[in-house]
Scaffold this motif. Structure first.
Motif, PDB file in Angstrom:
ATOM      1  N   VAL A 165      43.862  38.159  41.141  1.00 27.99           N
ATOM      2  CA  VAL A 165      43.148  38.403  42.410  1.00 27.99           C
ATOM      3  C   VAL A 165      42.848  37.062  43.094  1.00 27.99           C
ATOM      4  N   ASP A 166      42.646  37.110  44.420  1.00 24.76           N
ATOM      5  CA  ASP A 166      42.294  35.884  45.159  1.00 24.76           C
ATOM      6  C   ASP A 166      40.789  35.655  45.138  1.00 24.76           C
ATOM      7  N   ASP A 167      40.027  36.762  45.133  1.00 24.47           N
ATOM      8  CA  ASP A 167      38.564  36.655  45.205  1.00 24.47           C
ATOM      9  C   ASP A 167      37.931  37.496  44.111  1.00 24.47           C
ATOM     10  N   ILE A 168      36.653  37.188  43.841  1.00 25.48           N
ATOM     11  CA  ILE A 168      35.925  37.944  42.820  1.00 25.48           C
ATOM     12  C   ILE A 168      35.742  39.403  43.272  1.00 25.48           C
ATOM     13  N   GLN A 169      35.959  40.324  42.346  1.00 28.47           N
ATOM     14  CA  GLN A 169      35.730  41.752  42.638  1.00 28.47           C
ATOM     15  C   GLN A 169      34.874  42.344  41.533  1.00 28.47           C
ATOM     16  N   THR A 170      33.965  43.244  41.912  1.00 32.45           N
ATOM     17  CA  THR A 170      33.055  43.820  40.923  1.00 32.45           C
ATOM     18  C   THR A 170      33.267  45.327  40.830  1.00 32.45           C
ATOM     19  N   TYR A 171      33.238  45.844  39.611  1.00 34.88           N
ATOM     20  CA  TYR A 171      33.412  47.291  39.358  1.00 34.88           C
ATOM     21  C   TYR A 171      32.251  47.776  38.497  1.00 34.88           C
TER      22      TYR A 171
END
Ligand code: GLN
Length: 361
Positions: A165-171
């Motif tokens: 991924v290019d940016d932080i993602q939260t799940y």
């Protein structure tokens, strides 16, 4: 049968197979590898670890259950392992133009075309696999008439930077905060974590995750040679000074091994299947596992404070490592499966148990 175009598969040793196209019509080069799983092509084709590889299915009939729908759950596709097809091309023996499944939305051929990925059928995959087993995985190219191209070795590049991924993602919104280092993560790793009361913070492969407050660190699977992923190895190295629980899978296992000071090497033709037997060291427990890798840790190079956790019963190669005193472990195989047997999913529970223990300290 519809009118199909012919194309050639040319191996670097000069062998040529002629096949018929059922995917996108463009020439492509990569590393030719085979897998022996009988089912699970939607999962395998979308596994980012196959980036740069031309995949040969030894199971003869492919496409008969079509391709599933693209419903999402928790922000990721429910039936795919990532957002697109990652193999460079697919080589099979017999393509089923007709397909049938309660969940099928399209044909395999149409899906390949949409993703601009070539597919060849009517190839003698048994003869091809024998060559790859005897000589090892090798470079190859699919050539359509009038569209000559050169061979290309994907393992000389950092493929991880292409699929992370290019940016932080939260799940999710669970109690345990897990940093997931995305080297090309399969969706089922995220699903397995979310089922265990976690919040998953997915970070790019080269992000210094040591700056994030969390309860555990997860190192994902991913494509290519682990020696190309030095930035992640350095960040993992810093994490090893602490005692925050770490779990790794496949490329994550190799990166943990390298961060610990061990070496990795390329296997002759790798392990890509649903039925790889692994023995848990120090026990008589053997598990049947799902695998997809071309590299392995040389466990003789591991420092004193690390030990093998699993060994492959077929060829005695290393299948996982653990730290002798700290809560760090990883596996070369895929406990998240998808596709394949789920017998080792309990390892995610072990990771959460480590997290709970660490939190109390
Ligand atoms: N599935 C994976 O993570 C594969 C790891 C590494 N790219 C290998 O081929 O060994």
């Amino acid at each position: 049968m519809q009118n199909v175009q012919k194309a050639k598969l040319i191996l670097e040793d000069g062998t040529v197979f002629e096949g018929k196209s059922f995917g996108y019509e463009k020439s492509i080069a990569g590393e030719v590898v085979f897998y022996t799983a009988m089912t699970g092509y939607p999962e395998s084709l979308t596994d980012p670890s196959y980036t740069g590889q031309i995949l040969v299915s030894t199971y003869p009939m492919i496409g008969n259950y079509g391709v599933p729908n693209d419903v999402e759950e928790d922000g990721i596709f429910r039936y795919f392992e990532s957002d697109k097809i990652h193999v460079s091309a697919l080589i099979i023996s017999d393509y089923s133009f007709e397909y049938s499944h309660w969940n099928a939305m399209k044909s395999l051929g149409d899906w390949l075309k949409e993703n601009e990925v070539p597919g060849l059928f009517d190839i003698d995959t048994r003869a091809l696999t024998k060559i790859l087993r005897e000589k090892g995985s090798m470079l190859g190219k699919i050539v359509f008439e009038g569209n000559e191209i050169d061979f290309y070795d994907p393992n000389e590049e950092n493929l991880v930077s292409r699929v992370s991924v290019d940016d932080i993602q939260t799940y999710g919104n669970g109690d345990h905060k897990v940093v997931l280092v995305d080297c090309g993560v399969k969706n089922n790793i995220i699903r397995c974590l979310l089922r265990r009361n976690t919040t998953v913070i997915r970070v790019p492969w080269d992000y210094d995750f040591n700056t994030i407050e969390c309860d555990g660190i997860f190192l994902s699977n991913g494509p290519g040679d682990p020696a190309m992923v030095q930035e992640t190895v350095e960040n993992v190295g810093k994490a090893l000074d602490d005692v925050k629980p770490i779990m790794g899978i496949c490329l994550g296992n190799q990166l943990l091994g390298r961060a610990a000071g061990g070496d990795t090497y390329k296997l002759k033709y790798g392990h890509r299947s649903h039925n790889q037997p692994v023995l848990m060291t120090g026990t008589d427990k053997c598990y049947i596992t799902s695998q997809n890798h071309g590299y392995a840790i040389d466990d003789k190079t591991l420092p004193e404070d690390w030990e093998p956790l699993f060994v492959n019963v077929n060829d005695q190669t290393n299948e996982g490592i653990r730290h002798k005193t700290k809560p760090f472990f990883s596996t070369q195989f895929h406990p998240e499966a998808s596709s394949g047997p789920v017998d080792t999913e309990f390892l995610f529970d072990d990771f959460i148990t480590n997290i709970k223990k660490y939190k109390k300290q």
